[in-house]
Write a protein that holds these residues in place. Structure first.
Motif, PDB file in Angstrom:
ATOM      1  N   ALA A 105       0.984  -1.524   0.088  1.00 49.65           N
ATOM      2  CA  ALA A 105      -0.134   0.179   0.043  1.00 49.65           C
ATOM      3  C   ALA A 105       0.927   0.645  -0.306  1.00 49.65           C
ATOM      4  CB  ALA A 105      -1.180   0.058   1.099  1.00 49.65           C
ATOM      5  N   SER A 106       2.182   0.979   0.426  1.00 47.20           N
ATOM      6  CA  SER A 106       2.731   2.328   0.603  1.00 47.20           C
ATOM      7  C   SER A 106       3.899   2.546  -0.128  1.00 47.20           C
ATOM      8  CB  SER A 106       3.594   1.929   2.198  1.00 47.20           C
ATOM      9  OG  SER A 106       2.748   2.490   3.224  1.00 47.20           O
ATOM     10  N   GLY A 107       4.173   1.626  -1.633  1.00 48.14           N
ATOM     11  CA  GLY A 107       4.816   1.549  -2.321  1.00 48.14           C
ATOM     12  C   GLY A 107       5.878   1.306  -2.268  1.00 48.14           C
ATOM     13  N   LEU A 108       6.159   0.750  -1.020  1.00 47.23           N
ATOM     14  CA  LEU A 108       8.248  -0.256  -0.375  1.00 47.23           C
ATOM     15  C   LEU A 108       8.319  -0.796  -1.311  1.00 47.23           C
ATOM     16  CD1 LEU A 108       6.812   1.291   3.927  1.00 47.23           C
ATOM     17  CD2 LEU A 108       7.984   2.137   1.593  1.00 47.23           C
ATOM     18  N   ASP A 109       8.975  -0.989  -2.318  1.00 45.28           N
ATOM     19  CA  ASP A 109       9.136  -2.327  -3.044  1.00 45.28           C
ATOM     20  C   ASP A 109       9.945  -3.177  -2.780  1.00 45.28           C
ATOM     21  OD1 ASP A 109       7.144  -1.051  -4.923  1.00 45.28           O
ATOM     22  OD2 ASP A 109       8.451  -0.205  -6.264  1.00 45.28           O
ATOM     23  N   GLU A 110      11.321  -2.817  -2.014  1.00 45.02           N
ATOM     24  CA  GLU A 110      12.562  -3.541  -1.835  1.00 45.02           C
ATOM     25  C   GLU A 110      12.050  -3.197  -0.346  1.00 45.02           C
ATOM     26  OE1 GLU A 110      16.886  -2.991  -0.004  1.00 45.02           O
ATOM     27  OE2 GLU A 110      15.943  -1.056  -1.310  1.00 45.02           O
ATOM     28  N   LEU A 111      11.291  -3.173   0.343  1.00 46.72           N
ATOM     29  CA  LEU A 111      10.448  -3.665   1.575  1.00 46.72           C
ATOM     30  C   LEU A 111      10.019  -4.364   1.705  1.00 46.72           C
ATOM     31  CD1 LEU A 111      11.262  -3.713   4.523  1.00 46.72           C
ATOM     32  CD2 LEU A 111       9.484  -1.456   4.882  1.00 46.72           C
ATOM     33  N   TYR A 112       8.655  -5.026   0.451  1.00 49.64           N
ATOM     34  CA  TYR A 112       8.235  -5.920   0.513  1.00 49.64           C
ATOM     35  C   TYR A 112       9.011  -6.951  -0.197  1.00 49.64           C
ATOM     36  CZ  TYR A 112       4.300  -8.276  -2.602  1.00 49.64           C
ATOM     37  OH  TYR A 112       3.721  -9.526  -2.489  1.00 49.64           O
ATOM     38  N   ALA A 113       9.942  -6.777  -1.486  1.00 46.35           N
ATOM     39  CA  ALA A 113      10.510  -8.547  -1.238  1.00 46.35           C
ATOM     40  C   ALA A 113      11.228  -9.060  -0.376  1.00 46.35           C
ATOM     41  CB  ALA A 113      11.353  -7.465  -2.663  1.00 46.35           C
ATOM     42  N   GLY A 142      13.779  -8.649  -6.709  1.00 45.26           N
ATOM     43  CA  GLY A 142      14.662  -7.593  -6.146  1.00 45.26           C
ATOM     44  C   GLY A 142      16.072  -8.090  -7.819  1.00 45.26           C
ATOM     45  N   ARG A 143      15.600  -8.732  -8.325  1.00 41.64           N
ATOM     46  CA  ARG A 143      16.746  -8.480  -9.486  1.00 41.64           C
ATOM     47  C   ARG A 143      15.930  -7.126 -10.639  1.00 41.64           C
ATOM     48  NH1 ARG A 143      16.989 -14.612 -10.984  1.00 41.64           N
ATOM     49  NH2 ARG A 143      18.039 -14.751  -9.555  1.00 41.64           N
ATOM     50  N   ALA A 144      14.717  -6.829 -10.594  1.00 39.08           N
ATOM     51  CA  ALA A 144      14.228  -5.915 -11.459  1.00 39.08           C
ATOM     52  C   ALA A 144      14.176  -4.816 -10.764  1.00 39.08           C
ATOM     53  CB  ALA A 144      12.437  -5.938 -11.624  1.00 39.08           C
ATOM     54  N   GLY A 145      14.274  -4.292  -9.297  1.00 38.71           N
ATOM     55  CA  GLY A 145      14.419  -3.566  -8.348  1.00 38.71           C
ATOM     56  C   GLY A 145      15.993  -3.193  -8.440  1.00 38.71           C
ATOM     57  N   GLY A 146      16.203  -3.698  -8.488  1.00 41.64           N
ATOM     58  CA  GLY A 146      18.380  -4.244  -8.148  1.00 41.64           C
ATOM     59  C   GLY A 146      18.163  -3.710  -6.595  1.00 41.64           C
ATOM     60  N   TYR A 147      17.846  -5.021  -5.519  1.00 40.11           N
ATOM     61  CA  TYR A 147      18.126  -4.979  -4.498  1.00 40.11           C
ATOM     62  C   TYR A 147      18.507  -6.154  -4.268  1.00 40.11           C
ATOM     63  CZ  TYR A 147      13.822  -2.506  -4.931  1.00 40.11           C
ATOM     64  OH  TYR A 147      13.259  -1.353  -6.087  1.00 40.11           O
ATOM     65  N   GLY A 148      19.939  -5.878  -4.738  1.00 43.88           N
ATOM     66  CA  GLY A 148      20.772  -7.444  -4.410  1.00 43.88           C
ATOM     67  C   GLY A 148      21.044  -8.304  -3.077  1.00 43.88           C
ATOM     68  N   VAL A 150      18.467  -9.069  -1.424  1.00 45.89           N
ATOM     69  CA  VAL A 150      16.587  -9.374  -1.301  1.00 45.89           C
ATOM     70  C   VAL A 150      17.121 -10.988  -2.728  1.00 45.89           C
ATOM     71  CG1 VAL A 150      14.626  -9.563  -2.626  1.00 45.89           C
ATOM     72  CG2 VAL A 150      15.601  -7.316  -0.807  1.00 45.89           C
ATOM     73  N   VAL A 151      17.670 -10.098  -3.788  1.00 46.91           N
ATOM     74  CA  VAL A 151      18.382 -11.741  -4.345  1.00 46.91           C
ATOM     75  C   VAL A 151      19.253 -13.129  -3.946  1.00 46.91           C
ATOM     76  CG1 VAL A 151      19.295 -11.954  -6.421  1.00 46.91           C
ATOM     77  CG2 VAL A 151      18.405  -9.582  -6.807  1.00 46.91           C
ATOM     78  N   VAL A 152      20.310 -11.962  -2.682  1.00 46.73           N
ATOM     79  CA  VAL A 152      20.782 -13.222  -2.443  1.00 46.73           C
ATOM     80  C   VAL A 152      20.263 -14.155  -1.513  1.00 46.73           C
ATOM     81  CG1 VAL A 152      23.158 -12.928  -0.593  1.00 46.73           C
ATOM     82  CG2 VAL A 152      23.258 -11.294  -2.980  1.00 46.73           C
ATOM     83  N   ARG A 153      20.258 -12.842  -0.689  1.00 49.53           N
ATOM     84  CA  ARG A 153      19.317 -13.727   0.516  1.00 49.53           C
ATOM     85  C   ARG A 153      17.570 -14.909   0.656  1.00 49.53           C
ATOM     86  NH1 ARG A 153      15.234 -12.496   4.886  1.00 49.53           N
ATOM     87  NH2 ARG A 153      14.625 -11.013   4.063  1.00 49.53           N
ATOM     88  N   GLY A 154      16.817 -14.370  -0.798  1.00 40.27           N
ATOM     89  CA  GLY A 154      16.342 -15.066  -1.549  1.00 40.27           C
ATOM     90  C   GLY A 154      16.639 -16.661  -2.434  1.00 40.27           C
ATOM     91  N   THR A 155      17.840 -16.409  -2.809  1.00 42.40           N
ATOM     92  CA  THR A 155      18.904 -17.851  -2.876  1.00 42.40           C
ATOM     93  C   THR A 155      18.976 -18.540  -1.702  1.00 42.40           C
ATOM     94  OG1 THR A 155      19.249 -15.896  -5.170  1.00 42.40           O
ATOM     95  CG2 THR A 155      20.177 -18.235  -4.574  1.00 42.40           C
ATOM     96  N   VAL A 156      19.774 -17.870  -1.386  1.00 41.47           N
ATOM     97  CA  VAL A 156      20.177 -18.020   0.228  1.00 41.47           C
ATOM     98  C   VAL A 156      18.716 -19.958   0.470  1.00 41.47           C
ATOM     99  CG1 VAL A 156      21.006 -18.794   2.106  1.00 41.47           C
ATOM    100  CG2 VAL A 156      22.133 -17.307   0.379  1.00 41.47           C
ATOM    101  N   ASN A 157      18.579 -18.425   0.323  1.00 37.73           N
ATOM    102  CA  ASN A 157      16.553 -19.526   1.756  1.00 37.73           C
ATOM    103  C   ASN A 157      16.313 -20.457   0.930  1.00 37.73           C
ATOM    104  OD1 ASN A 157      17.296 -17.936   3.324  1.00 37.73           O
ATOM    105  ND2 ASN A 157      15.747 -16.561   2.865  1.00 37.73           N
TER     106      ASN A 157
END
Length: 170
Positions: A105-113, A142-148, A150-157
């Motif tokens: 709702a707040s448009g906090l894309d990185e925190l959302y990811a 994370g990839r689309a937004g450049g949130y490295g 998120v990408v790394v943590r997501g890949t590990v998880n």
């Protein structure tokens, strides 16, 4: 203070404890809640689960009735992550879903990811098949937004979940 807490644990603890002491007489609930969650992270990294959980609970309780805001979303997201790390998966999912609604709702894309990854990881650890899809979506965002991070943590998880599901060749 937020930037300082991730380095030297004793300095982070000292700075955050001082911040809490300074904020307490003023009743700044959002700032106090954020300081509690940052301090909880310091204790998690130092291996003090009991104190970490105390600060998670204090931070969340300060904002239980507060209106949604970016700062509340950060606090709830961090609480969800820390609960997930301590295997309190159902609680992590419930808080995470609350944070997902606020961040979207707040448009906090990185925190959302970021919180989508947390929810997906908790769901995956409970054996819910949809958990891995949440993580994969978080990685895409994370990839689309450049949130490295998120990408790394997501890949590990995702790797951990797939390992637990015995689906490592996916």
């Amino acid at each position: 203070v937020r930037a300082e807490h991730r380095g030297d644990y004793s300095r982070g603890e000292e700075a955050l404890t001082g911040a809490l002491e300074a904020l307490t007489p003023h009743g700044a609930a959002e700032d106090m809640a954020e300081a509690h969650l940052l301090l909880a992270d310091v204790y998690w990294r130092a291996g003090d689960r009991r104190r970490m959980l105390e600060h998670v609970e204090q931070g969340v309780s300060l904002l239980r009735d507060a209106v949604p805001s970016p700062q509340k979303a950060f606090v709830i997201c961090e609480a969800s992550r820390l609960l997930m790390l301590t295997s309190r998966y159902s609680e992590a999912i419930a808080l995470g879903r609350e944070a997902l609604a606020m961040t979207e709702a707040s448009g906090l894309d990185e925190l959302y990811a970021d919180v989508l990854d947390t929810v997906g990881t908790a769901r995956g650890m409970l054996g819910e098949a949809g958990g891995i899809e949440d993580i994969e979506r978080a990685i895409e965002l994370g990839r689309a937004g450049g949130y490295g991070n998120v990408v790394v943590r997501g890949t590990v998880n995702a790797a951990a979940i797939l390992w637990n599901l015995a689906d490592v060749l996916r």
